[in-house]
Design an enzyme around this catalytic site. Sequence first.
Site, PDB file in Angstrom:
ATOM      1  N   GLU B  68       0.815  -1.212   0.000  1.00 28.50           N
ATOM      2  CA  GLU B  68       0.000   0.000   0.000  1.00 28.50           C
ATOM      3  C   GLU B  68       0.849   1.263   0.000  1.00 28.50           C
ATOM      4  O   GLU B  68       0.841   2.033  -0.939  1.00 28.50           O
ATOM      5  CB  GLU B  68      -0.946  -0.010   1.207  1.00 28.50           C
ATOM      6  CG  GLU B  68      -2.174  -0.853   0.932  1.00 28.50           C
ATOM      7  CD  GLU B  68      -3.100  -0.957   2.119  1.00 28.50           C
ATOM      8  OE1 GLU B  68      -2.737  -0.510   3.223  1.00 28.50           O
ATOM      9  OE2 GLU B  68      -4.196  -1.496   1.949  1.00 28.50           O
ATOM     10  N   LYS B 216      -5.938 -17.645  17.164  1.00 27.78           N
ATOM     11  CA  LYS B 216      -5.395 -19.008  17.272  1.00 27.78           C
ATOM     12  C   LYS B 216      -3.929 -19.068  16.916  1.00 27.78           C
ATOM     13  O   LYS B 216      -3.434 -18.290  16.101  1.00 27.78           O
ATOM     14  CB  LYS B 216      -6.192 -19.971  16.401  1.00 27.78           C
ATOM     15  CG  LYS B 216      -6.208 -19.661  14.925  1.00 27.78           C
ATOM     16  CD  LYS B 216      -6.909 -20.786  14.201  1.00 27.78           C
ATOM     17  CE  LYS B 216      -7.281 -20.407  12.787  1.00 27.78           C
ATOM     18  NZ  LYS B 216      -7.979 -21.468  12.101  1.00 27.78           N
ATOM     19  N   ARG B 218      -1.935 -22.387  15.963  1.00 27.35           N
ATOM     20  CA  ARG B 218      -2.101 -23.830  15.839  1.00 27.35           C
ATOM     21  C   ARG B 218      -0.898 -24.554  16.436  1.00 27.35           C
ATOM     22  O   ARG B 218       0.236 -24.261  16.105  1.00 27.35           O
ATOM     23  CB  ARG B 218      -2.283 -24.211  14.366  1.00 27.35           C
ATOM     24  CG  ARG B 218      -2.776 -25.624  14.182  1.00 27.35           C
ATOM     25  CD  ARG B 218      -3.345 -25.823  12.804  1.00 27.35           C
ATOM     26  NE  ARG B 218      -4.709 -25.289  12.693  1.00 27.35           N
ATOM     27  CZ  ARG B 218      -5.365 -25.220  11.540  1.00 27.35           C
ATOM     28  NH1 ARG B 218      -4.796 -25.611  10.436  1.00 27.35           N
ATOM     29  NH2 ARG B 218      -6.584 -24.756  11.507  1.00 27.35           N
ATOM     30  N   LYS B 287      -8.648  14.229  52.039  1.00 23.83           N
ATOM     31  CA  LYS B 287      -7.894  13.181  51.342  1.00 23.83           C
ATOM     32  C   LYS B 287      -6.511  13.671  50.931  1.00 23.83           C
ATOM     33  O   LYS B 287      -5.512  12.989  51.119  1.00 23.83           O
ATOM     34  CB  LYS B 287      -8.664  12.705  50.101  1.00 23.83           C
ATOM     35  CG  LYS B 287      -9.952  11.983  50.406  1.00 23.83           C
ATOM     36  CD  LYS B 287     -10.553  11.384  49.160  1.00 23.83           C
ATOM     37  CE  LYS B 287     -10.857  12.424  48.096  1.00 23.83           C
ATOM     38  NZ  LYS B 287     -11.842  13.445  48.527  1.00 23.83           N
ATOM     39  N   GLU B 311      -5.653  16.226  39.994  1.00 26.01           N
ATOM     40  CA  GLU B 311      -6.692  17.217  40.251  1.00 26.01           C
ATOM     41  C   GLU B 311      -6.147  18.616  40.469  1.00 26.01           C
ATOM     42  O   GLU B 311      -6.828  19.588  40.216  1.00 26.01           O
ATOM     43  CB  GLU B 311      -7.534  16.790  41.467  1.00 26.01           C
ATOM     44  CG  GLU B 311      -8.465  15.633  41.115  1.00 26.01           C
ATOM     45  CD  GLU B 311      -9.291  15.169  42.299  1.00 26.01           C
ATOM     46  OE1 GLU B 311      -8.919  15.459  43.444  1.00 26.01           O
ATOM     47  OE2 GLU B 311     -10.306  14.506  42.059  1.00 26.01           O
ATOM     48  N   LYS B 450     -10.395  -1.644  56.903  1.00 29.05           N
ATOM     49  CA  LYS B 450      -9.776  -2.935  56.609  1.00 29.05           C
ATOM     50  C   LYS B 450      -8.277  -2.782  56.748  1.00 29.05           C
ATOM     51  O   LYS B 450      -7.718  -1.753  56.373  1.00 29.05           O
ATOM     52  CB  LYS B 450     -10.148  -3.297  55.166  1.00 29.05           C
ATOM     53  CG  LYS B 450      -9.352  -4.405  54.533  1.00 29.05           C
ATOM     54  CD  LYS B 450      -9.903  -4.641  53.140  1.00 29.05           C
ATOM     55  CE  LYS B 450      -8.957  -5.406  52.274  1.00 29.05           C
ATOM     56  NZ  LYS B 450      -9.425  -5.553  50.917  1.00 29.05           N
TER      57      LYS B 450
END
Lengths: 101, 508
Positions: B68, B216, B218, B287, B311, B450
Amino acid sequence: MTGYHLKLFVTGKTATSERAIANLRRICAEDLRGTYSMDVIDILEHPQLAEDEKILATPTLVKALPSPLRRVIGDLSNKEKILIGLDLQPVQQPSGKGDAQ
Amino acid sequence: MSNHAHGILEKIETGIPGFDLIARGGLPKGRTTLVSGTAGSAKTVFSTQFLAAGVTSFNDNGVLVTFEESPGDICSNMMGFGWDIRKWEAEGKWAFVDASPSPEDEIVVTGRYDLGALLARIEYAVRKVNARRVSLDSVGAIFTRFEAGPFIRGELFRIASALKQMGITAVMTAERTEEYGEIARFGVEEFVSDNVIILRNVLETEKRRRTMEILKFRGTSHQKGEFPFTVMPGQGIIGVPLSAIELKQKSSDVRITSGSEELDRMCGGGFFRDSVILVSGATGTGKTLRVTEFIAGGAANDERCLLFAFEESPEQLFRNATGWGVDFEQMEQDGKLKVVCEYPEVAGLEDHLIQMKAIIEDYKPHRIAVDSLSALERVSSIKGYREFVLGLTSFIKYQEIAGLFTATTPTLMGGASVTEAHISTITDSIVLLRYVEMYGEMRRGLTVLKMRGSRHDKDIREFTIDAKGMHIGRPFRNITGILSGNPVYSASQDVERFGDLFQEGQKV
């Protein structure tokens, strides 16, 4: 009248190659009558030439001169198409092209 | 050779980052692989990169058969990826077979022909540079120039078989019209059916997402499914092999400070060194302060800290830090801090991930903070975001460093964000910051939800913020429903009564 320079690219000595060479010789002899020069190039022997001309299919017939450059592919079994495709003007045509039939 | 004896197919590394992992080693050696994709799916980049990586990394020379674009165009287009093809050509490491159309190429067929010339030229080029890799890009063009029938398919099959005989590993690209449809146009897959790779460039909620899939191989194994990839200037295709990530990070007992003594106490002595911590809270709950203290704590212990901010600008961050008594500027001068600020919108998430990984590998920090992770939600689809978060956390854990991410909750009083939904299970610790409405006043509460592998304080404690940072105080005793966002007050007697109730229960 300028002479034609034709290059025929073939791959090896196959049946198709031989047929194309024979067909081209006949067309040249019948329709161009000595106003031509012709090279037959075997790509297996000269791959770089095929690279330079960007040949993909064989047989390919290239009209190098006079310009513009034109090419047709196939075993050259259809004379009408070759003459139109390459812009070849047969010498033995006194009047208009359309009367050939 | 021993592999052949056992009948196992050898593979060769392509050198395309990420791809070899998905392909479990690379492309099947000595075979032709079909790479199919729609327009703009990076087929040409893939096929060129396969050769370029061969030259630069494996000393494998290559031949590019271009159907191409002209060789000149390819050379200038690929310079942007840092591949100097002209130089390699001059050094005899690269050859082109130019099968791109030229203006006089109006094809007139006058009888039988074949593509013997093309094959002869490919063989010639392979011999010329002693190539081990060949790419054909893209074979669809040959069907449109000659004929779209079984004859050309047969000719291409002949070329593929010839390449196989020469022991060449080849990539053949082909177009497809739909992202999820037939494998390739003109039934190309019928003659190179052993190995098929599909490149996609899907539009998902206004965002382009590139993926590669090995359909695939093979006779040999590969990873299944679509894997995101990106095309980066100076690098080319980079795959993001998510499921190639293995859960085999080491685990450490070493504790590191969270930057706050009180929080360290609540966590049972600090965060673990190679853990990922999520800090979640509504806007304005503190935070960024938590992040600032996390970094200050690291720098105080002579650790190198890396902060990704999505931010705020560096100026804002530095000013805020100063307001809490932390001198980012000094830390930066001491080489203990690197701040990377960027708008989430400047790049796709795959690109962000790759950039962040590169910075982490380059700077080699001891701890990383991302403020905020949830800001990145908006530049991607949910699926892409989940992959990003997974990729980033596993990378950080693999480096055995601590990562602290913040997530902004969608509502003021709490509630779960997308970020929480996707990463809460892969984080080691979660710290929640919440607003608590009390008698017409907004207070702030903090709890360690946690803490994997450790005891921790289960209280929801009130905290205040002043010029010295965060101060964690006493637990909220007579309020329930803080986490659900619906605080309900109970009289102190009730609380005591509940306490008695459970103690009695224990005695029985």
